[in-house]
Structure formats: C-alpha cells, structure tokens
Enzyme design. Structure first.
Site: not given
Ligand SMILES: CC(C)(COP(=O)(O)OP(=O)(O)OC[C@H]1O[C@@H](n2cnc3c(N)ncnc32)[C@H](O)[C@@H]1OP(=O)(O)O)[C@@H](O)C(=O)NCCC(=O)NCCS
Length: 378
Positions: A219, A258, A309
């Site tokens: 987050h 996201h 971010d």
């Molecule tokens: C924001 C976040 C938690 C959303 O997650 P979510 O909706 O739960 O999405 P998921 O974790 O189910 O990810 C879906 C797919 O995208 C990939 N993915 C998502 N964000 C990714 C990232 N930043 N880097 C690499 N892979 C990513 C996941 O590994 C997954 O891949 P797969 O299907 O091959 O396993 C996620 O995108 C993330 O961890 N981002 C990095 C942290 C970040 O920038 N957070 C700030 C958000 S404003």
C-alpha cells in the site's frame, strides 16, 4: 470471475466521497475530476470538498484555512512523545504513535457527533505535518521550527522541514501531490478506518489503524520502495536486464500494478509531469530518466502500468525530501479521506463484521494433556 480473495470486487459501503473508473483511468472526488482539482484547486480547498461535499465559497475557504492554520501547533504532550520517539522509532511508527497520543488531550475525544468529528478531522489534518516535520528535525539533530500561519498548508510543511520558505514551484508541486493522495475510494487503509469506526470507536483510533495499514509495502509503503529500487539499480544501463531478472524471480516491482486501475493511474500521469519538470531543473536528472526507462521495461515484460507511488518517489526526492518520509507524507494527505470516511460511517453505521469460510479440522473430542501425541499437537 473466480474469487481470488482480498475482497476484490466486493462493495462494502455506499459512499458519496470518491469514485474510480479503473478501465478508463478516471478518479473523482465528490463529483470533480482529480485532473481539474490538480489544475485549479489547493489541498485546503480539496479537503473542504472531501469533508463537506461541495467546493467552498470564498468565505468558507478563508475560514477553513484560518482554522487549519490555527490548529497546527502540537500540545506539549504530543511534542514530547515525538521528541522521545525521534531517536529510536521509524517514521511511520512515530506517526502511528503520535496520532494515537494526540487523542489524550483532544477536547472532543469522547464524542462521535458529526461536528466533533469535523473538528477532530481539521485538527489532525493540521497537526500531522507538524508531527512529521518536528520528528525529522529532531532526529537530524536540529531544533523544530514552529508553523507559520501565513503560509499555505503545503508550503508550511516544507518550511517546517527545511527552515526555508519554499520556492513557488516546489510549494505548488507539493500541494498538488497532497491533492492527488487525498482520497481513493475503498483502499486498504480506508477500509481499516471504516471497520474501526463501525464499532463506534473514535476518529483517532480509526486514523491510527489506517496509518498502520498504509505502512505496508503493498500500500503506501511502496513509494519508499520505489526510491530504493531506483537507488539499487543506480544507472540507466542495465534496466531491462534488471527488471527481467526481478520478474523472473517473481519479485514485485514496486509502484506498478493496481487492484482497480487496469490502465494508467491518472495520478501517476500528473506526478510524472512534475517529476520531469523537476528533473530538468536538477543536477540529478537520472532519477526521472531511470523511472521512464523502468516504466517502459515493466510494460514490455509484464504489461503493468505505474501507480501513484511510482513517480511520487522521484518527485519527493527532487523536492529534497528524505525517502523515509515518503509514506508519512502520504498519510499526511490521506488523513482527510480517512476522516471523511469515518464521518460517513458514523453517519449511517452498521457494524462491519464479515464472515469467513471455516477450513479447519472437523469437531473432535478434547484430549487430556497426557494423552496428546506430538503430531496431534502440531
Ligand atoms: C497493488 C497490488 C498489491 C495489487 O495487487 P492485486 O490486485 O492483489 O493483484 P495480484 O497480486 O493478484 O496480481 C495480479 C498479477 O499481476 C502481478 N503483479 C501485480 N503487481 C505487480 C508488480 N508490481 N510487480 C510484478 N508483478 C505484479 C502478480 O504477480 C500477478 O501475476 P500472476 O497472475 O502472474 O501471478 C500489486 O499490483 C502490487 O503488489 N504492486 C506493487 C506494490 C505497489 O506499488 N503498491 C501501491 C499500490 S497504489
């Protein structure tokens, strides 16, 4: 859609505050596009909009500004908690604790009435920048600087941090960054705040819990990790290789992806513009050029867009802000969204208490301690 957990797609509240169109990349506060607010509004005006549901008249804005400016100073007790924490608490630990401690002598601490909540929201919005600046000055061995009521919210924070009145470009960039982080629908920390408020607990408890949720790297903590990534990579040369390697090791690239946006996060578009402008005037243009390069590599390798971010990291760095303060700054802005959600929850409350699906052992007889085997205890 198969249920992937994480409450994806579940509506948990009806809210007038903020909406996102994740397919088109549109973010709206109280009916106003965030692009228009970034162009024309100030953080103070945006706070009024989020809290009160309409843009203020000239008089309303003036009086809200005055109320905020008059509420910036910390009580002696809160100030001494921060001074004590400055030597050994990390920035988000400090903020979580200072906000909690600030409730002790809040005159409205025992009331969840709407007007009491508005007053507490105003005080928290006003005081959190003073908390962060005081902590930063203390931990770097400098005397804290008192707030200047003549300065606007964003400019006053930069002044309290550095001791110098910021230039117009820095103050406006920071003001817009605060506008862009002010609210974001049912994100994890806002949901946390609403859950706490739904037990009829108080504003300070809800904001303290929300700060705890924001701290995590998935987050708000992501902005600090982005700066770390830029510093770790350090040069434009091996970016494709570096990004590919990290993705092959199934590492997350912070600042990308996201839950809701399936296209460019509109906040990232604006922050990218600011980062570029600041880079052009800086002797460290590499942070922006590396960011652009990383964005291209992540899109090619994984099809992911940057979120808020990603470009906030280089933007804050160009403003001379230490990386450890990036997430507290996010909290300083988001406090208005959290507070407005708490007020909305208190205004039409039902305890938020979902269910879980039980996947543990079936009902079994209780074994006296002498009859338990090691494996049964496991
Ligand atoms: C924001 C976040 C938690 C959303 O997650 P979510 O909706 O739960 O999405 P998921 O974790 O189910 O990810 C879906 C797919 O995208 C990939 N993915 C998502 N964000 C990714 C990232 N930043 N880097 C690499 N892979 C990513 C996941 O590994 C997954 O891949 P797969 O299907 O091959 O396993 C996620 O995108 C993330 O961890 N981002 C990095 C942290 C970040 O920038 N957070 C700030 C958000 S404003």
């Amino acid at each position: 859609m198969a249920d992937k957990g994480g409450l994806e797609g579940i509506v948990v509240a009806r809210s007038r505050l903020c909406s996102i169109d994740g397919q088109r990349g549109v973010l709206i506060y109280g009916g106003y596009d965030v692009n228009d607010l970034a162009e024309h509004s100030s953080y103070e005006e945006t706070c009024f909009l989020i809290l009160r549901g309409h843009l203020p008249s000239g008089d309303e804005l003036e009086s809200f500004r005055r109320e905020l400016a008059a509420s910036r100073a910390l009580s002696e007790e809160t100030a001494s908690v921060i001074d004590m924490l400055a030597t050994h608490a990390a920035p988000m630990e400090m903020l979580r604790t200072a906000v909690s401690a600030d409730s002790f002598d809040d005159p409205d601490k025992n009331s969840n009435a709407e007007e009491a909540n508005f007053r507490k929201a105003t005080r928290l919005i006003a005081k959190m920048p003073t908390m962060v600046a005081r902590y930063q000055r203390r931990r770097s061995g400098q005397e804290p600087i008192e707030p200047d009521a003549e300065l606007a919210h964003a400019a006053n924070f930069l002044y309290m941090l550095t001791g110098e009145r910021p230039r117009e470009q820095a103050a406006r960039t920071f003001d817009v960054a605060l506008i862009l982080h002010a609210d974001h629908e049912m994100n994890a920390s806002t949901f946390t705040a609403r859950v706490i408020a739904s037990t009829l607990s108080d504003m300070h408890s809800a904001i303290t819990g929300a700060i705890g949720a924001l701290k995590g790297p998935l987050h708000g903590g992501a902005n600090e990790q982005v700066m770390q990534l830029l510093e770790d990579i350090g040069t434009d040369e091996n970016i494709e290789q570096e990004i590919r390697g990290r993705l092959e090791r199934r590492e997350r690239i912070m600042g990308f992806g996201h839950r809701v946006y399936k296209t460019y996060d509109p906040r990232a578009v604006i922050l990218k513009r600011f980062s570029k402008q600041l880079a052009e005037a800086s002797d460290e243009p590499q942070w922006f050029s590396m960011s652009e390069h990383i964005e291209k590599a992540v899109m090619e390798e994984k099809g992911l867009y940057p979120n808020v971010d990603f470009y906030s990291a280089s933007t804050y760095h160009y403003l001379g802000i230490e990386t450890g303060l990036f997430t507290p700054i996010f909290a300083m802005s988001r406090v208005v969204g959290w507070a407005a959600h708490v007020i909305e929850q208190h205004g039409d409350n039902r305890l938020i208490r979902p269910s879980s699906e039980y996947v543990g052992p079936a009902l079994r007889p209780y074994e006296p301690i002498g009859q338990r085997s090691a494996s049964a205890a496991a």
